[in-house]
Design a protein around this motif. Structure first.
Motif, short mmCIF file in Angstrom:
data_model
loop_
_atom_site.label_atom_id
_atom_site.label_comp_id
_atom_site.label_asym_id
_atom_site.label_seq_id
_atom_site.Cartn_x
_atom_site.Cartn_y
_atom_site.Cartn_z
N HIS A 24 0.77 -0.66 -0.09
CA HIS A 24 0.12 -0.30 -0.13
C HIS A 24 0.90 1.13 -0.33
N ARG A 25 0.25 2.49 -0.42
CA ARG A 25 1.08 3.63 -0.47
C ARG A 25 -0.19 4.83 0.02
N ALA A 71 -6.88 0.91 -7.10
CA ALA A 71 -6.31 0.70 -5.79
C ALA A 71 -7.29 0.34 -6.00
N VAL A 72 -7.04 -0.22 -3.55
CA VAL A 72 -8.33 -0.66 -3.24
C VAL A 72 -7.49 0.49 -1.17
N ALA A 88 -3.97 3.06 -0.19
CA ALA A 88 -4.54 2.67 -0.88
C ALA A 88 -3.28 1.20 -0.72
N TYR A 89 -4.31 0.26 -1.24
CA TYR A 89 -3.59 -1.34 -1.60
C TYR A 89 -3.35 -1.12 -3.19
N PHE A 90 -2.56 -1.40 -3.70
CA PHE A 90 -2.06 -1.59 -5.03
C PHE A 90 -1.52 -3.05 -5.29
N GLU A 91 -1.84 -3.59 -4.37
CA GLU A 91 -1.08 -5.02 -4.56
C GLU A 91 -2.23 -6.25 -3.81
N ASP A 120 -1.88 -5.42 -10.36
CA ASP A 120 -1.61 -6.73 -9.23
C ASP A 120 -2.33 -7.08 -8.07
N LEU A 121 -3.65 -6.59 -8.54
CA LEU A 121 -5.05 -6.55 -7.83
C LEU A 121 -5.53 -7.71 -7.83
#
Length: 130
Positions: A24-25, A71-72, A88-91, A120-121
């Motif tokens: 995430h970032r 993203a999530v 936010a999650y990117f993987e 990568d989600l």
């Protein structure tokens, strides 16, 4: 000689649906992305608006760049009156039934879009909840 058995427990309310690495970032979510008093929920699918580099809930039928799932959202966030920065999650591998996904998507069309865009989600169906 003793054995040690480890049993995993299943949590039907968990956002994560597998052991794929999670990364995430911080992202900037655009002002007006949610109604006042109704913050975006953790697990909201986000897309990036190309012109502003800000994130909004991903809607398949728009044409500003944010129709591409990117993203999530990793935590509840209120961007009703001003831009807001949050994680936010990117993987990762996510449970589609737990996520907040716009009605313009089905889990199947979302999976296809993520594959086409080499994200990568990963969104999986974990079954009917409740």
């Amino acid at each position: 000689m003793g054995t040690s058995n480890v049993y995993a427990s299943y949590d039907p309310t968990a956002l994560f649906a597998g052991a794929f690495p999670v990364r995430h970032r911080p992202v900037t979510v655009a002002s007006g992305s949610n109604a006042a008093g109704a913050p975006l929920k953790r697990g909201t699918l986000l897309g990036r608006v190309a012109a502003t580099d800000k994130y909004v809930p991903c809607v398949a039928t728009v044409n500003d760049g944010s129709q591409v799932p990117a993203a999530v959202l990793a935590a509840d966030l209120d961007a009703s009156v001003a831009d807001a920065v949050g994680p936010a999650y990117f993987e990762g591998e996510f449970a589609g039934e737990i996520m907040t996904i716009d009605a313009s998507w089905t889990i199947q069309t979302l999976q296809a879009s993520l594959r086409q865009n080499k994200a990568d989600l990963y969104v999986r169906t974990v079954g009917v909840l409740g």
